[in-house]
Enzyme design. Structure first.
Site, short mmCIF file in Angstrom:
data_model
loop_
_atom_site.label_atom_id
_atom_site.label_comp_id
_atom_site.label_asym_id
_atom_site.label_seq_id
_atom_site.Cartn_x
_atom_site.Cartn_y
_atom_site.Cartn_z
N HIS A 98 20.17 60.07 52.34
CA HIS A 98 19.44 60.43 51.45
C HIS A 98 18.49 61.86 51.19
CE1 HIS A 98 17.20 58.26 54.46
NE2 HIS A 98 15.67 58.32 53.21
N ASP A 100 14.91 61.55 49.82
CA ASP A 100 13.61 60.17 49.38
C ASP A 100 12.81 60.37 47.81
OD1 ASP A 100 13.39 59.54 51.82
OD2 ASP A 100 11.68 61.15 52.03
N HIS A 253 18.74 63.92 54.62
CA HIS A 253 18.61 63.37 56.29
C HIS A 253 18.87 61.79 56.23
CE1 HIS A 253 15.22 61.33 53.68
NE2 HIS A 253 14.61 60.93 54.69
N ARG A 268 5.32 57.73 58.11
CA ARG A 268 5.38 58.75 57.29
C ARG A 268 4.75 59.00 55.78
NH1 ARG A 268 10.62 58.11 53.17
NH2 ARG A 268 10.08 57.83 51.98
C1 SIN Z 1 13.46 58.15 56.53
O1 SIN Z 1 14.84 58.06 56.37
O2 SIN Z 1 12.66 58.70 55.94
C2 SIN Z 1 13.52 57.58 58.01
C3 SIN Z 1 13.99 59.01 58.96
C4 SIN Z 1 14.01 58.63 60.54
O3 SIN Z 1 13.13 57.63 60.34
O4 SIN Z 1 14.09 59.36 61.31
#
Ligand code: SIN
Length: 277
Positions: A98, A100, A253, A268
């Protein structure tokens, strides 16, 4: 501007930046980091034990913070989303390809993820390069895609009909707020690099505007299979205090969920973007 020690990573995307201390970053170092971010679309730092306050301070140098409406928050810090997988939790957060916030009209610019606690094995994150995904297509196909728009949604992932919240120990919340759909070009021009990138993703894109479900599925599946070809992908192995900062406009990612029985905790912060076209 200060010359930084920047090592482009093997694989599809990203560079690791050494020789800076994010706890006391000069303006000139920041300018060099900004250049690297635009150039590589994904930057990593190692051994940066920043506090939540320093995380917020660093993020605010890039733009306004987007307070995520679905993620649990770090106690005392509404600006920081908690990306946690407990020992007894089966599903992780972000465990599918995905980018974000593509379901927002103005999608987020990037996310800064800080590793607080990581399993000794597993829990890597994969990143894919959407500039390369675009560049590797034929000229004729690029031309066809340049006239298409895609529909993105948050509803099926974060909404009332999804079991994501339950499956993640209530780490994902507020399903009633999952009301966002957005339409964006399938190919965007990155606002800072000026380069073209593929802007659809397997988690949030639900169709091509004006196309049937079946037609959309066939096209999207083809694009996704091209996008994740091996040469487009980089795998990042976390250590405590590693930081990744990805650009949502040119990368995807995928957080791997291969560490059963272990805890993984990340903080995050997502930085607001601008309208994409
Ligand atoms: C995310 O998708 O924001 C998390 C990525 C991760 O935990 O590596």
């Amino acid at each position: 501007m200060k010359d930084l020690d920047i090592k482009e990573l093997d694989g599809g995307v990203g560079a690791e930046i050494h020789g800076v201390d994010l706890q006391k970053l000069s303006n000139s170092e920041f300018a060099s980091i900004r250049d690297a971010f635009v150039k590589y679309g994904l930057i990593f730092f190692r051994e940066q034990p920043i506090s939540p306050e320093q995380h917020i301070e660093f993020a605010e140098r890039w733009g306004e913070i987007n307070i995520n409406r679905f993620f649990a928050k770090v106690e005392g810090y509404d600006q920081i989303a908690e990306v946690l997988k407990e020992k007894d939790q089966e599903l992780n957060i972000g465990g599918a390809w995905h980018t974000d916030h593509s379901y927002d009209d103005i999608p987020a610019m990037g996310s800064i993820l800080v590793a607080k606690e990581v399993p000794d094995q597993g829990g890597d994150t994969l990143f894919a390069n959407m500039y390369k995904a675009y560049e590797n297509l034929s000229d004729g196909f690029k031309e066809t895609l340049s006239n298409l728009k895609a529909i993105h949604s948050s509803r099926h992932v974060f909404g009332e009909q999804s079991s994501y919240g339950e499956q993640t120990n209530n780490q994902i919340r507020n399903p009633e707020l999952a009301t966002q759909d957005a339409i964006h070009p399938v190919i965007i021009t990155h606002p800072e690099s000026g380069k073209k990138a593929l802007y659809v993703n397997p988690s949030f894109t639900i169709g091509i505007e004006g196309w049937s479900k079946e037609e959309s599925r066939a096209l999207l599946d083809f694009l996704y299979s091209q996008a994740v070809s091996e040469e487009n992908i980089t795998r990042f192995k976390w250590k405590k205090d590693s930081i990744a900062f990805w650009d949502n406009r040119c990368t995807w990612h995928y957080a791997l969920n291969d560490y059963p029985g272990k805890r993984r905790l990340m903080h995050r912060i997502t930085v607001e973007g601008s309208k994409i076209s």
